[in-house]
Motif scaffolding. Structure first.
Motif, short mmCIF file in Angstrom:
data_model
loop_
_atom_site.label_atom_id
_atom_site.label_comp_id
_atom_site.label_asym_id
_atom_site.label_seq_id
_atom_site.Cartn_x
_atom_site.Cartn_y
_atom_site.Cartn_z
N GLN A 9 44.09 37.51 44.90
CA GLN A 9 44.50 36.55 43.89
C GLN A 9 43.60 35.32 43.96
OE1 GLN A 9 48.67 35.70 43.57
NE2 GLN A 9 49.27 37.81 43.80
N HIS A 33 50.25 33.33 40.00
CA HIS A 33 51.45 34.07 39.60
C HIS A 33 52.59 33.07 39.39
CE1 HIS A 33 52.15 34.82 44.25
NE2 HIS A 33 51.76 33.61 43.99
N SER A 47 55.37 33.30 40.98
CA SER A 47 56.20 33.31 42.21
C SER A 47 56.36 31.94 42.89
CB SER A 47 55.63 34.33 43.20
OG SER A 47 55.62 35.61 42.63
N GLN A 84 59.73 30.39 42.94
CA GLN A 84 60.85 30.84 43.80
C GLN A 84 61.24 29.71 44.74
OE1 GLN A 84 60.34 34.58 45.90
NE2 GLN A 84 59.24 35.50 44.19
N ARG A 142 43.60 33.88 37.08
CA ARG A 142 42.91 34.48 38.23
C ARG A 142 41.42 34.54 37.95
NH1 ARG A 142 47.03 39.25 40.48
NH2 ARG A 142 48.90 37.94 40.29
N ARG A 180 42.09 45.58 31.07
CA ARG A 180 43.44 45.34 31.59
C ARG A 180 43.56 44.05 32.40
NH1 ARG A 180 46.52 50.35 32.70
NH2 ARG A 180 46.91 49.52 34.75
N HIS A 181 42.46 43.35 32.62
CA HIS A 181 42.50 42.13 33.44
C HIS A 181 41.86 40.95 32.73
CE1 HIS A 181 42.87 45.42 36.37
NE2 HIS A 181 43.69 44.58 36.98
N GLU A 182 42.62 39.86 32.63
CA GLU A 182 42.10 38.63 32.02
C GLU A 182 42.14 37.51 33.05
OE1 GLU A 182 40.59 36.86 30.18
OE2 GLU A 182 40.64 37.47 28.10
N PHE A 218 46.69 35.00 31.76
CA PHE A 218 47.67 35.99 31.30
C PHE A 218 49.08 35.46 31.59
CE2 PHE A 218 48.76 37.41 35.58
CZ PHE A 218 47.65 36.98 36.30
N GLN A 221 53.13 35.98 33.01
CA GLN A 221 54.08 36.73 33.84
C GLN A 221 55.49 36.21 33.56
OE1 GLN A 221 53.17 36.42 38.03
NE2 GLN A 221 51.60 38.02 37.93
N TYR A 248 54.00 43.39 49.13
CA TYR A 248 53.77 42.00 48.73
C TYR A 248 54.22 41.16 49.92
CZ TYR A 248 53.61 43.50 43.80
OH TYR A 248 53.29 44.11 42.61
N ALA A 280 58.34 43.91 42.74
CA ALA A 280 59.63 43.34 43.11
C ALA A 280 59.94 43.59 44.58
CB ALA A 280 60.74 43.94 42.23
N GLY A 281 61.10 43.13 45.02
CA GLY A 281 61.54 43.39 46.39
C GLY A 281 62.62 42.41 46.81
N PHE A 317 61.43 39.52 41.39
CA PHE A 317 60.56 40.47 40.66
C PHE A 317 59.59 39.67 39.79
CE2 PHE A 317 64.45 39.77 38.30
CZ PHE A 317 63.99 39.36 37.06
C1 FA5 Z 1 52.31 39.43 41.55
O1 FA5 Z 1 51.70 38.57 40.89
C2 FA5 Z 1 53.61 39.12 42.22
N1 FA5 Z 1 53.82 37.69 42.22
C3 FA5 Z 1 54.76 39.86 41.53
C4 FA5 Z 1 56.01 39.84 42.34
C5 FA5 Z 1 56.97 38.87 42.12
C6 FA5 Z 1 56.20 40.81 43.33
C7 FA5 Z 1 58.12 38.85 42.90
C8 FA5 Z 1 57.34 40.79 44.10
C9 FA5 Z 1 58.29 39.82 43.89
P1 FA5 Z 1 50.70 41.37 40.92
O2 FA5 Z 1 49.45 40.76 41.40
O3 FA5 Z 1 50.86 42.83 41.08
O4 FA5 Z 1 51.95 40.71 41.61
O5 FA5 Z 1 50.88 40.99 39.38
C10 FA5 Z 1 52.06 41.32 38.67
C11 FA5 Z 1 51.71 41.75 37.26
O6 FA5 Z 1 50.96 40.72 36.63
C12 FA5 Z 1 50.79 42.97 37.20
O7 FA5 Z 1 51.54 44.16 37.23
C13 FA5 Z 1 50.10 42.81 35.88
O8 FA5 Z 1 50.90 43.31 34.83
C14 FA5 Z 1 50.01 41.30 35.76
N2 FA5 Z 1 48.65 40.86 36.12
C15 FA5 Z 1 48.15 40.58 37.34
N3 FA5 Z 1 46.86 40.22 37.26
C16 FA5 Z 1 46.54 40.25 35.95
C17 FA5 Z 1 45.35 39.97 35.19
N4 FA5 Z 1 44.22 39.53 35.76
N5 FA5 Z 1 45.39 40.13 33.85
C18 FA5 Z 1 46.54 40.53 33.27
N6 FA5 Z 1 47.68 40.82 33.90
C19 FA5 Z 1 47.68 40.68 35.22
#
Ligand code: FA5
Length: 341
Positions: free
Chosen positions: A157, A172, A174, A177, A198, A205-207, A210, A212, A252, A287-288, A310
């Motif tokens: 990240q 993110h 998170s 929390q 990021r 699929r990656h920007e 984005f 959340q 995570y 999630a978790g 999540f």
């Molecule tokens: C997280 O960011 C964790 N904070 C999620 C989480 C929260 C887990 C609470 C557990 C408990 P991750 O890096 O996998 O996890 O990102 C979560 C979602 O954000 C991905 O599944 C994706 O849909 C989106 N995402 C992540 N990076 C990018 C990106 N560069 N561009 C677009 N979508 C993204």
């Protein structure tokens, strides 16, 4: 120059002054006729060279023309500046009852549509909807979430850092929390939709930017069963009553145990298709159960309370729902893309 030519110059200049529509054009005319090298100024300079008999008459006439032009320029200047200040001329009027042009209305971005839908679903289950800072501290984004500076998860990240202050663009949602635990204590239920950033080598699929949607619940005896129950309700409301949810282990640092949340593909109903890449499942969240260290960072006693958390990728949900195959279209600024929704 004869008297007749001087009269012609006056008529021409007045005619041009009458046609100006802004201060710039007017200033140009003032320079053209009355400036240091202006047409009338040049004439006035040569009056002294005329034979004595003509000198007086030409001098008077040239001065009269100068006065007429100067006063006309002054009048137009005043009228233009009044217009600029919002004055309405007699022949202008505004119809306050006229309706607005129809095709100028905007509409919701597909990400906002999904966000509002999820806000409605979670509100109906007693979750608060909160907002958090996009410019976040390293502490809330990483350390408080059990990701110390040496942790390899930081590399996954990477983001945009602000020099000097330990501030960064949040990677993110998170971090909210711990901020929420600190503010509200336990028990608590909240969701936090928002923009994340990021440092990505962008692809379909990656920007770098984005959305959340984070969610968490802290109460007595919260288990994975509660997590699954809540998110299954959400999945069914979002994609229809025949939707199933499956959780598969994923790491995570801020949850223990951690999972990947997948729903049955809403296009093929789990049979396998282009959208789900023939798997029958679509990954939509991480999630978790909230890690005890995270509860502690939020000032909550992990011996007494437990919780689940999540994170949905909102932009990804919008892509799945509307069949958008390249995430870079969202930030492209291309109005033709947005007009389709
Ligand atoms: C997280 O960011 C964790 N904070 C999620 C989480 C929260 C887990 C609470 C557990 C408990 P991750 O890096 O996998 O996890 O990102 C979560 C979602 O954000 C991905 O599944 C994706 O849909 C989106 N995402 C992540 N990076 C990018 C990106 N560069 N561009 C677009 N979508 C993204």
């Amino acid at each position: 120059m004869s008297q007749e030519q001087l009269q012609q110059l006056k008529t021409r200049a007045l005619d041009e002054i009458k046609k100006v529509s802004d201060q710039n054009q007017l200033q140009n005319l003032e320079i053209k006729y009355l400036g240091r090298k202006g047409e009338l100024t040049k004439i006035l300079r040569t009056v002294g060279e005329l034979p004595e008999a003509e000198r007086g008459k030409m001098g008077d006439l040239a001065n009269q023309v100068k006065q007429v032009l100067a006063s006309e320029i002054g009048r137009v200047k005043k009228s233009l500046s009044e217009k600029g200040a919002g004055a309405v001329e007699e022949n202008e009027w505004i119809d306050v009852t006229a309706s607005k042009v129809k095709d100028g209305f905007g509409h919701l971005n597909p990400v906002s549509k999904i966000q509002y839908e999820l806000e409605d679903i979670f509100s109906s289950m007693g979750f608060m909807v909160l907002d958090g800072p996009e410019l976040e501290s390293e502490y809330y984004n990483f350390e408080a979430l059990n990701i110390p500076s040496w942790h390899p998860a930081r590399e996954m990240q990477d983001t945009f850092y602000v020099e000097g202050d330990g501030l960064l663009m949040r990677t993110h949602t998170s971090p909210m929390q711990v901020r929420t635990m600190e503010k509200y204590g336990a028990p608590l239920r909240a969701i936090v939709p928002g923009r994340c950033f990021r440092n990505e080598a962008t692809d379909a699929r990656h920007e770098h930017t984005f959305y959340q949607l984070e969610g968490f619940m802290v109460d007595k005896n919260i288990s994975m069963a509660n997590l699954k129950a809540v998110l299954e309700v959400v999945a069914k409301k979002l994609y229809g009553p025949e939707t199933h949810l499956r959780l598969r282990p994923k790491y995570y640092p801020f949850v223990e145990p951690g999972v990947n949340g997948e729903v049955t593909c809403f296009l093929c109903k789990g049979k396998g298709c282009r959208l789900c890449k023939n798997i029958g499942w679509l990954e939509i969240f991480g999630a978790g159960l909230i890690h005890p260290n995270v509860l502690k960072a939020g000032g909550i006693n992990p011996e007494k309370w437990s919780g689940f958390a999540f994170g949905f990728g909102l932009t990804r949900l919008a892509m799945l729902k509307y069949g958008i195959d390249d995430i870079r279209l969202f930030c492209s600024g291309d109005i033709r893309f947005l007009n389709q929704f």
